[in-house]
Design a protein around this motif. Structure first.
Motif, PDB file in Angstrom:
ATOM      1  N   VAL A   9      -8.763  15.243 -24.490  1.00 40.48           N
ATOM      2  CA  VAL A   9      -9.504  14.114 -23.939  1.00 40.48           C
ATOM      3  C   VAL A   9      -8.847  12.795 -24.332  1.00 40.48           C
ATOM      4  N   GLU A  10      -8.305  12.735 -25.522  1.00 37.82           N
ATOM      5  CA  GLU A  10      -7.691  11.492 -25.984  1.00 37.82           C
ATOM      6  C   GLU A  10      -6.483  11.123 -25.136  1.00 37.82           C
TER       7      GLU A  10
ATOM      8  N   MET B 203      -7.507   8.588 -32.060  1.00 34.45           N
ATOM      9  CA  MET B 203      -6.391   7.647 -32.038  1.00 34.45           C
ATOM     10  C   MET B 203      -5.086   8.282 -32.518  1.00 34.45           C
ATOM     11  N   SER B 204      -5.179   9.419 -33.199  1.00 32.73           N
ATOM     12  CA  SER B 204      -3.978  10.022 -33.778  1.00 32.73           C
ATOM     13  C   SER B 204      -2.982  10.405 -32.687  1.00 32.73           C
ATOM     14  N   TRP B 205      -3.482  11.004 -31.579  1.00 31.12           N
ATOM     15  CA  TRP B 205      -2.545  11.414 -30.524  1.00 31.12           C
ATOM     16  C   TRP B 205      -1.878  10.181 -29.919  1.00 31.12           C
ATOM     17  N   THR B 206      -2.634   9.136 -29.684  1.00 35.98           N
ATOM     18  CA  THR B 206      -2.090   7.926 -29.075  1.00 35.98           C
ATOM     19  C   THR B 206      -1.021   7.307 -29.962  1.00 35.98           C
ATOM     20  N   LEU B 207      -1.306   7.193 -31.245  1.00 37.06           N
ATOM     21  CA  LEU B 207      -0.341   6.591 -32.169  1.00 37.06           C
ATOM     22  C   LEU B 207       0.918   7.436 -32.288  1.00 37.06           C
ATOM     23  N   ASP B 208       0.769   8.737 -32.201  1.00 40.48           N
ATOM     24  CA  ASP B 208       1.934   9.621 -32.315  1.00 40.48           C
ATOM     25  C   ASP B 208       2.768   9.660 -31.039  1.00 40.48           C
TER      26      ASP B 208
END
Length: 220
Positions: free
Chosen positions: A176-177, A1-6
């Motif tokens: 992948v995220e 989720m870190s990539w999405t939130l960033d």
């Protein structure tokens, strides 16, 4: 989720671009398909030809169609216009049959009653046949909308930026995220558009809901 939130800003901007490239072809496809569907309904001799030709359009591979359209229409191959034209063609391919089926669903007695009340051919189509055909046409429109939003992602292959960017960029960087974020974003956009179309149908065609309730009552 870190990539999405960033990267919520990036996902948001890509979503807006995706919608801007998807919604006009859906609307244009409906405008073009309605008269073609009416012709297929009204003139039985050409019905098979119209439905077959438009149906075959959907079988054209997008990777072949996108390079072909600029040659035929003289537009830039690496432009949003090229993608939107291709999406319009696919939308028409899906919507012509549902439009014809919608007009077919109108009871002949209703048409005769409209004629008896003094409705001319054009007025009868717009005031009687089209509203009653609306539920069937709307069902086809919802399918075409979801399909168009999904197909729009191929635009990234010709340099048109939209949510498809998350697929190619994620694949190249092996993130992948990022790819999953693209999948979820496209699915959410399609779901939201589908719900909005359903709500619009309920608001614009309340008689369809009453007819379904009456049908269920008779079945019970």
């Amino acid at each position: 989720m870190s990539w999405t939130l960033d990267n919520l800003d990036l996902i948001g901007s890509l979503t807006l671009e995706h919608l801007a490239q998807s919604v006009p072809p859906i609307a244009a496809g409906l405008v073009i398909a309605l008269p073609l569907g009416w012709v297929a309904h009204r003139f039985r001799r050409v019905r098979g030809l119209v439905l077959t030709v438009t149906g075959l359009l959907y079988t054209l591979p997008s990777l072949a169609l996108l390079p072909l359209l600029p040659v035929v229409f003289g537009i830039s191959a690496l432009s949003a216009a090229n993608l939107m034209l291709a999406l319009t063609i696919y939308a028409v391919a899906l919507l012509v049959r549902s439009s014809a089926d919608g007009f077919d669903s109108v009871d002949d007695d209703v048409r005769r009653a409209a004629v008896a009340m003094g409705y001319g051919p054009l007025r009868r189509v717009f005031a009687v046949e089209l509203p009653l055909a609306g539920p069937v046409i709307l069902a086809g429109l919802r399918v075409a909308a979801v399909s168009t939003i999904s197909l729009a992602t191929v635009g990234i292959l010709i340099g048109v930026t939209n949510l498809g960017y998350l697929f190619t960029n994620g694949f190249q960087r092996r993130l992948v995220e990022e790819i999953l974020a693209g999948v979820v974003a496209v699915a959410l956009v399609a779901l939201i558009v589908d719900v909005l179309l359903a709500l619009a149908g309920r608001a614009l065609m309340p008689w369809a809901r009453l007819e379904r309730a009456r049908t269920r009552g008779r079945a019970a």
